[in-house]
Write an enzyme that holds these catalytic residues in place. Sequence first.
Site, PDB file in Angstrom:
ATOM      1  CB  THR A 283      27.955  75.434  63.201  1.00  0.00           C
ATOM      2  OG1 THR A 283      28.322  74.790  64.443  1.00  0.00           O
ATOM      3  CG2 THR A 283      27.276  74.446  62.289  1.00  0.00           C
ATOM      4  CG  ASP A 284      30.178  81.092  66.012  1.00  0.00           C
ATOM      5  OD1 ASP A 284      30.954  80.589  66.846  1.00  0.00           O
ATOM      6  OD2 ASP A 284      30.046  82.316  65.883  1.00  0.00           O
TER       7      ASP A 284
END
Length: 587
Positions: A283-284
């Site tokens: 994920t970011d």
Amino acid sequence: MVDLKAKPYCLSDEDIRWVRDTIAGMSDEEKVGQLFFQLTAGNDEEYLRELMEKYHLGGCRYNPAPGKVIQEKNRILQKYAKVPVFIACNTEAGGDGACADGINIGRGIKVGATGNNDYAYAMGKMGNEQAAAIGCNMAFAPVCDIHYNWLNTEIVSRAFGNDPKRVAEMSKAYMDGLHTIPGFACTAKHFPGNGQDFRDAHLANNVNYFDVDEWDKTYGMVYKTLIDGGLDAIMGGHIMLPKYAKAINPELQDEDMMPATLSPEIMTTLLRDKLGFNGMVVTDASHMVAMTDRMTRREMLPLSINAGCDMFLFFNDPDEDFATMLDAYRTGVISEARMTEALTRILGLKAHMGLHKKAKEELVPSPEVADEVLSREEYKKMHKAICRDSLTLVKYKDKDVLPITPERYKRIMLVNVKGPDSPMAMLMRGMGEQKSPADKLCDLLNEKGFEAFVYESPLDTMKKQIAAGEKPDINLYFAGKNAIDDFKAGMDLVITVCNVVNGRPSFGMSKGGGEIPWYVFEVPVVVVGVEQPTMLADMPQARTYINTYDARPDTLNALVDALMEGPQAFPGKDPIDSFCGLFDAHL
């Protein structure tokens, strides 16, 4: 569900046994720890040891520091890691994304302006050679976003441009350059694609509005190019893709729409099933509002894994987040099958990188290696070449303004235009602000024989009065207008330097002063965007407009040389629509 013999892993039977045996021998805590990247907050050995021995981290990232500091930190992290750890860096533009003394090769938009894929290859190769020399093994790059909306400031300088073909070719070239480095992984971002919404996902929701056909031909084409080329990993962006999500799941309601990192329709059905991506997904950053505003954090953490992400970027509170994910695994919220799949991708990538075959002391190069790689002259030469070849003469209505020579324009007034203050900008000023790009350009011009000076606005004059303990003369603000001949008397040419890093220009004086170039028909004016390349939106009257994409010393030197040589010395091609889609900007 994971083919470890296929790209990007290409593992041998022996490597596959290591992956499976390692997973089988893990405790619940060790399994959960592998799901997390953490942003390390210090260099103390006991702190770093706790991260590895208490939380069993799968990956780490850090904030910039000198290369030797980062190298020693990486050595400590690997020393205490039971399973070798991913150590990632943001080498989007070169080695300066790995350490403070790394060399900038060129930001995405700057390389895009050259139209030269070899420069993108150099970004990936040279920047990550420096990162590898200090013990990093993964790049959170390239930026594969497409800049469609001029109001989007999040990726305007980071993306290669607004042409999907250029973005695909340069992203692939970056990856190919990176893949010349043994044991180094490439993580492309931000899937499913930023660049349409004007909002910043750090601060608000971000939406990609394309339908299935449009997305497939643009962002989808970019990612398929990379996937087919052996892309190791993808960073999921906190970006909604509502039309595509609804095409996959027609029963999906608007109120249930999630960013990609929480959407199984996007992270699993689209990315895995349709695009065929077999690699790892992270994920970011999890503090970004576009991820945190949809549900509680306790719900969000396991949902990101269940949606199809394999790793989660950054703890908020280590104990709290770790306990949340561990409880989700033990209670079946995260199934055994999903946990095993994520771990297989994580460890499979580590095996592909050969981390499992190295002794701990071999995972980070020696200081001598770092010293040599961080000082390579070829990297500096590459940066200079990109600075020269990216200079873009976007608009040139007054065809006789260039070249600029002391014989034609002896007295040059430079105007420094800034953007809105950010907390970081205010902090840097408090630490002692460096010279502005206008001041630096002024010095360079004077060295060439010009009589250059920097315009002082009435507001700046009042600030000096206050700093000196004097009562500011408020009338200065309202007395900006004067005779045009008087205004022109002290100058032969004006260079307006737009040092706007993020957002729109902030004009402190608009009542006839010098900040806004209202006088383009009164005196020759050259407007230069030295950071964000969209300044024509706010200064459409500019008749000569240049983008340099940054204000580094080599860039400003190249700019002065080009100004003195003439319009033929600007080889760059506009990688976005720097006219911002505005009719009047072309006039």
